[in-house]
Write a protein that holds these residues in place. Structure first.
Motif, PDB file in Angstrom:
ATOM      1  N   UNK A  90      -5.505  -5.650  -6.469  1.00 36.34           N
ATOM      2  CA  UNK A  90      -5.819  -5.482  -5.059  1.00 36.34           C
ATOM      3  C   UNK A  90      -6.385  -4.084  -4.843  1.00 36.34           C
ATOM      4  N   UNK A  91      -7.371  -3.991  -3.964  1.00 38.05           N
ATOM      5  CA  UNK A  91      -7.908  -2.707  -3.521  1.00 38.05           C
ATOM      6  C   UNK A  91      -7.503  -2.583  -2.059  1.00 38.05           C
ATOM      7  N   UNK A  92      -6.620  -1.626  -1.784  1.00 43.41           N
ATOM      8  CA  UNK A  92      -6.081  -1.472  -0.439  1.00 43.41           C
ATOM      9  C   UNK A  92      -7.105  -0.851   0.496  1.00 43.41           C
ATOM     10  N   UNK A  93      -7.085  -1.306   1.726  1.00 39.93           N
ATOM     11  CA  UNK A  93      -7.931  -0.701   2.740  1.00 39.93           C
ATOM     12  C   UNK A  93      -7.119   0.438   3.355  1.00 39.93           C
ATOM     13  N   UNK A  94      -7.661   1.628   3.294  1.00 38.66           N
ATOM     14  CA  UNK A  94      -6.934   2.772   3.843  1.00 38.66           C
ATOM     15  C   UNK A  94      -5.864   3.230   2.877  1.00 38.66           C
ATOM     16  N   UNK A  95      -4.669   3.469   3.409  1.00 41.67           N
ATOM     17  CA  UNK A  95      -3.568   3.998   2.617  1.00 41.67           C
ATOM     18  C   UNK A  95      -2.973   2.924   1.706  1.00 41.67           C
ATOM     19  N   UNK A  96      -2.540   3.335   0.531  1.00 45.00           N
ATOM     20  CA  UNK A  96      -1.937   2.442  -0.464  1.00 45.00           C
ATOM     21  C   UNK A  96      -0.557   2.017   0.053  1.00 45.00           C
ATOM     22  N   UNK A  97      -0.465   0.806   0.622  1.00 42.69           N
ATOM     23  CA  UNK A  97       0.775   0.306   1.198  1.00 42.69           C
ATOM     24  C   UNK A  97       1.089  -1.080   0.633  1.00 42.69           C
ATOM     25  N   UNK A  98       1.909  -1.146  -0.432  1.00 41.69           N
ATOM     26  CA  UNK A  98       2.198  -2.443  -1.065  1.00 41.69           C
ATOM     27  C   UNK A  98       2.897  -3.440  -0.147  1.00 41.69           C
ATOM     28  N   UNK A  99       3.604  -2.971   0.874  1.00 37.43           N
ATOM     29  CA  UNK A  99       4.299  -3.905   1.762  1.00 37.43           C
ATOM     30  C   UNK A  99       3.336  -4.630   2.689  1.00 37.43           C
ATOM     31  N   UNK A 100       2.069  -4.227   2.710  1.00 38.12           N
ATOM     32  CA  UNK A 100       1.095  -4.901   3.574  1.00 38.12           C
ATOM     33  C   UNK A 100       0.485  -6.131   2.906  1.00 38.12           C
TER      34      UNK A 100
END
Length: 163
Positions: free
Chosen positions: A44-54
Motif C-alpha cells: 500500500x502507498x499511503x496518501x499523506x501520513x503513514x497511518x496503518x489504522x486507515x
C-alpha cells in the motif's frame, strides 16, 4: 550492485495497480521470482501520513493474501452500508437497554426515611444468595458453599472457602 539496481527498477516498472480505498490509499501488486518460485508481492502507498489504522479490513485481507482478488468499489460500498446498519442497530439496542434499566430501576427501588435508596424484594427476586440448597438422591438437602447467583448479586471478594 546489479541486483540492487534491478530491485529498484522493478519497483517502478513491474507493478500493477490494484485499487484505492475511500481514504485515498493506493494498493499495488507485482509478481517476482523468489528462490525459483513466482510470488506476488502486495503493498500500500499511503496518501499523506503513514497511518496503518486507515486501511480497511477488506484491503488488509488482500494485502495478507487471504483474498485472491482485490475488493471492488461496489463491494466496499456494500460493506460500508452494512457497517452503518450495524452501528445504527447497536445504537437502538443501547437506547432500548437504557430505557429498560430506567423503567426497572424506578419500579424496584424505594426511598427510606433517611433518604437512602434501597432495593425492594422485587429488585432481588430471581437472584440467589451465596449459599444454595441442593437435594441429593436420598432427598436430603445440603447447602453448597460454592458461589452462585446472577450478575446483579455478584460481589467480588465475598466468597470464602469452606473451613
Amino acid at each position: 550492485m546489479s541486483k540492487i539496481w534491478g530491485k529498484i527498477r522493478g519497483l517502478f516498472t513491474n507493478r500493477s495497480f490494484a485499487g484505492t480505498d475511500k481514504s485515498g490509499n493506493q494498493y499495488f501488486a507485482r509478481t517476482e521470482l523468489i528462490d525459483g518460485i513466482m510470488k506476488e508481492k502486495r503493498w500500500v502507498v499511503f496518501k499523506g501520513e503513514h497511518e496503518p489504522t486507515s486501511v480497511p479490513v477488506e484491503w488488509i485481507c488482500w494485502l495478507n493474501g487471504q483474498r485472491k482478488r482485490a475488493p471492488t468499489p461496489e463491494e466496499m460500498a456494500d460493506m460500508e452500508a452494512r457497517r452503518e446498519r450495524v452501528r445504527h442497530n447497536v445504537a437502538l439496542l443501547k437506547k432500548e437497554e437504557e430505557e429498560r434499566r430506567a423503567k426497572a430501576g424506578s419500579n424496584n427501588k424505594r426511598t427510606s426515611t433517611d433518604g437512602k435508596i434501597e432495593d425492594t424484594p422485587a429488585a432481588t427476586s430471581g437472584t440467589r444468595g451465596l449459599k444454595e440448597k441442593t437435594t441429593d438422591q436420598e432427598g436430603q438437602e445440603h447447602e453448597s458453599t460454592e458461589p452462585s447467583g446472577s450478575g446483579s448479586s455478584f460481589r467480588p471478594g465475598t466468597w470464602q472457602p469452606p473451613t
